[in-house]
Design a protein around this motif. Structure first.
Motif, PDB file in Angstrom:
ATOM      1  N   LEU A  17       2.007   8.630 -13.103  1.00 37.34           N
ATOM      2  CA  LEU A  17       2.720   7.872 -11.895  1.00 37.34           C
ATOM      3  C   LEU A  17       2.362   6.418 -12.230  1.00 37.34           C
ATOM      4  O   LEU A  17       1.232   5.969 -12.478  1.00 37.34           O
ATOM      5  N   VAL A  18       3.301   5.544 -11.750  1.00 36.72           N
ATOM      6  CA  VAL A  18       2.829   4.029 -11.341  1.00 36.72           C
ATOM      7  C   VAL A  18       2.458   3.963 -10.214  1.00 36.72           C
ATOM      8  O   VAL A  18       3.190   4.546  -9.238  1.00 36.72           O
ATOM      9  N   HIS A  19       1.474   3.054 -10.100  1.00 37.37           N
ATOM     10  CA  HIS A  19       1.005   2.739  -8.520  1.00 37.37           C
ATOM     11  C   HIS A  19       1.019   1.474  -8.136  1.00 37.37           C
ATOM     12  O   HIS A  19       0.438   0.646  -9.148  1.00 37.37           O
ATOM     13  N   MET A  20       1.693   0.860  -7.289  1.00 37.14           N
ATOM     14  CA  MET A  20       1.707  -0.683  -7.337  1.00 37.14           C
ATOM     15  C   MET A  20       1.836  -0.814  -5.720  1.00 37.14           C
ATOM     16  O   MET A  20       2.150   0.059  -4.947  1.00 37.14           O
ATOM     17  N   SER A  21       1.439  -2.038  -5.161  1.00 37.98           N
ATOM     18  CA  SER A  21       1.817  -2.498  -3.899  1.00 37.98           C
ATOM     19  C   SER A  21       3.311  -2.494  -3.450  1.00 37.98           C
ATOM     20  O   SER A  21       4.021  -2.665  -4.527  1.00 37.98           O
ATOM     21  N   THR A  22       3.507  -2.409  -2.297  1.00 42.86           N
ATOM     22  CA  THR A  22       5.141  -2.119  -2.085  1.00 42.86           C
ATOM     23  C   THR A  22       5.514  -3.560  -2.382  1.00 42.86           C
ATOM     24  O   THR A  22       6.874  -3.767  -2.577  1.00 42.86           O
ATOM     25  N   GLU A  23       5.111  -4.697  -2.115  1.00 47.30           N
ATOM     26  CA  GLU A  23       5.312  -6.004  -2.155  1.00 47.30           C
ATOM     27  C   GLU A  23       5.768  -6.215  -3.699  1.00 47.30           C
ATOM     28  O   GLU A  23       6.805  -6.443  -4.194  1.00 47.30           O
ATOM     29  N   GLN A  24       4.790  -5.649  -4.614  1.00 49.12           N
ATOM     30  CA  GLN A  24       5.114  -5.535  -6.193  1.00 49.12           C
ATOM     31  C   GLN A  24       6.482  -4.935  -6.518  1.00 49.12           C
ATOM     32  O   GLN A  24       7.338  -5.210  -7.190  1.00 49.12           O
ATOM     33  N   PHE A  25       6.483  -3.643  -5.956  1.00 47.12           N
ATOM     34  CA  PHE A  25       7.602  -2.759  -6.125  1.00 47.12           C
ATOM     35  C   PHE A  25       9.183  -3.403  -5.528  1.00 47.12           C
ATOM     36  O   PHE A  25       9.896  -3.283  -6.505  1.00 47.12           O
ATOM     37  N   LEU A  26       9.025  -4.142  -4.375  1.00 44.53           N
ATOM     38  CA  LEU A  26      10.245  -4.986  -4.100  1.00 44.53           C
ATOM     39  C   LEU A  26      10.593  -5.949  -5.017  1.00 44.53           C
ATOM     40  O   LEU A  26      11.912  -6.495  -5.067  1.00 44.53           O
ATOM     41  N   ARG A  27       9.398  -6.819  -5.714  1.00 45.42           N
ATOM     42  CA  ARG A  27       9.770  -7.543  -6.561  1.00 45.42           C
ATOM     43  C   ARG A  27      10.244  -6.901  -7.843  1.00 45.42           C
ATOM     44  O   ARG A  27      11.238  -7.785  -8.421  1.00 45.42           O
ATOM     45  N   LEU A  28       9.898  -5.935  -8.076  1.00 47.85           N
ATOM     46  CA  LEU A  28      10.434  -5.141  -9.293  1.00 47.85           C
ATOM     47  C   LEU A  28      11.908  -4.731  -9.001  1.00 47.85           C
ATOM     48  O   LEU A  28      12.853  -4.813 -10.063  1.00 47.85           O
ATOM     49  N   VAL A  29      12.574  -4.286  -7.994  1.00 46.43           N
ATOM     50  CA  VAL A  29      13.884  -4.166  -7.637  1.00 46.43           C
ATOM     51  C   VAL A  29      14.264  -5.098  -6.463  1.00 46.43           C
ATOM     52  O   VAL A  29      14.521  -4.631  -5.393  1.00 46.43           O
ATOM     53  N   PRO A  30      14.546  -6.588  -6.795  1.00 41.91           N
ATOM     54  CA  PRO A  30      15.050  -7.337  -5.897  1.00 41.91           C
ATOM     55  C   PRO A  30      16.288  -6.949  -5.134  1.00 41.91           C
ATOM     56  O   PRO A  30      16.412  -7.675  -4.134  1.00 41.91           O
ATOM     57  N   ASN A  31      17.001  -6.492  -5.795  1.00 42.15           N
ATOM     58  CA  ASN A  31      18.421  -6.189  -5.289  1.00 42.15           C
ATOM     59  C   ASN A  31      18.647  -5.042  -4.455  1.00 42.15           C
ATOM     60  O   ASN A  31      19.854  -4.566  -4.112  1.00 42.15           O
ATOM     61  N   ALA A  32      17.641  -4.198  -4.342  1.00 39.79           N
ATOM     62  CA  ALA A  32      17.868  -3.137  -3.724  1.00 39.79           C
ATOM     63  C   ALA A  32      17.873  -3.179  -2.313  1.00 39.79           C
ATOM     64  O   ALA A  32      17.257  -3.859  -1.722  1.00 39.79           O
TER      65      ALA A  32
END
Length: 156
Positions: free
Chosen positions: A132-147
């Motif tokens: 699994l990849v584990h990251m902060s939600t802030e980082q996740f939203l940066r990874l998928v900025p158009n979601a």
């Protein structure tokens, strides 16, 4: 441990901070949460939908929740669950059933349930059944900025 190459490139491009969490082989998102000892509400489960016209949508929700199709379809939109063969064709660098919750990296639109965005951190499949990849939600939203963040499953 195998991370999908598309996911790896996307993480590098977005300069995200993350950890990889190895776990015993699992066959579902809920089982992955259990065997990796992570809360199921923090494991992002992608559901791949299509409109029968060649367009795809990734709906992302907590592993312990179920997608409500009536909440996904807006206006005249007509989404259906995609077939396993279509999913295999879209995620060629992933094991079947171990799709990372990063549809944007694979060229598809995403909708994310706000139950996930309210978590401090999240986990998602890395492209295989053992990590699994584990990251902060802030980082996740940066990874998928158009979601698009919108309700996808009924409240508990």
């Amino acid at each position: 441990m195998h991370m999908a190459a598309t996911l790896q490139r996307s993480l590098e491009r977005a300069q995200c901070q993350f950890d990889v969490v190895p776990h015993p082989h699992s066959a579902s998102s809920l089982e992955s949460a259990r065997v990796a000892s992570v809360p199921a509400e923090r494991l992002a489960k992608p559901v791949i939908l299509d409109d029968r016209k060649g367009h795809y949508l990734m709906a992302v929700l907590p592993a312990n929740r179920h997608l409500d199709m009536s909440m996904v379809c807006k206006g005249a939109e007509q989404w259906q669950l995609s077939s396993e063969s279509a999913i295999a064709g879209l995620f060629k660098d992933c094991e079947l059933g171990a799709v990372p919750a990063v549809g944007e990296a694979y060229g598809m639109h995403m909708r994310v349930d706000p139950m996930l965005t309210r978590q401090q951190d999240i986990y998602f499949e890395a492209g295989d059944h053992e990590s699994l990849v584990h990251m902060s939600t802030e980082q996740f939203l940066r990874l998928v900025p158009n979601a698009e963040v919108c309700e996808l499953c009924p409240q508990a």
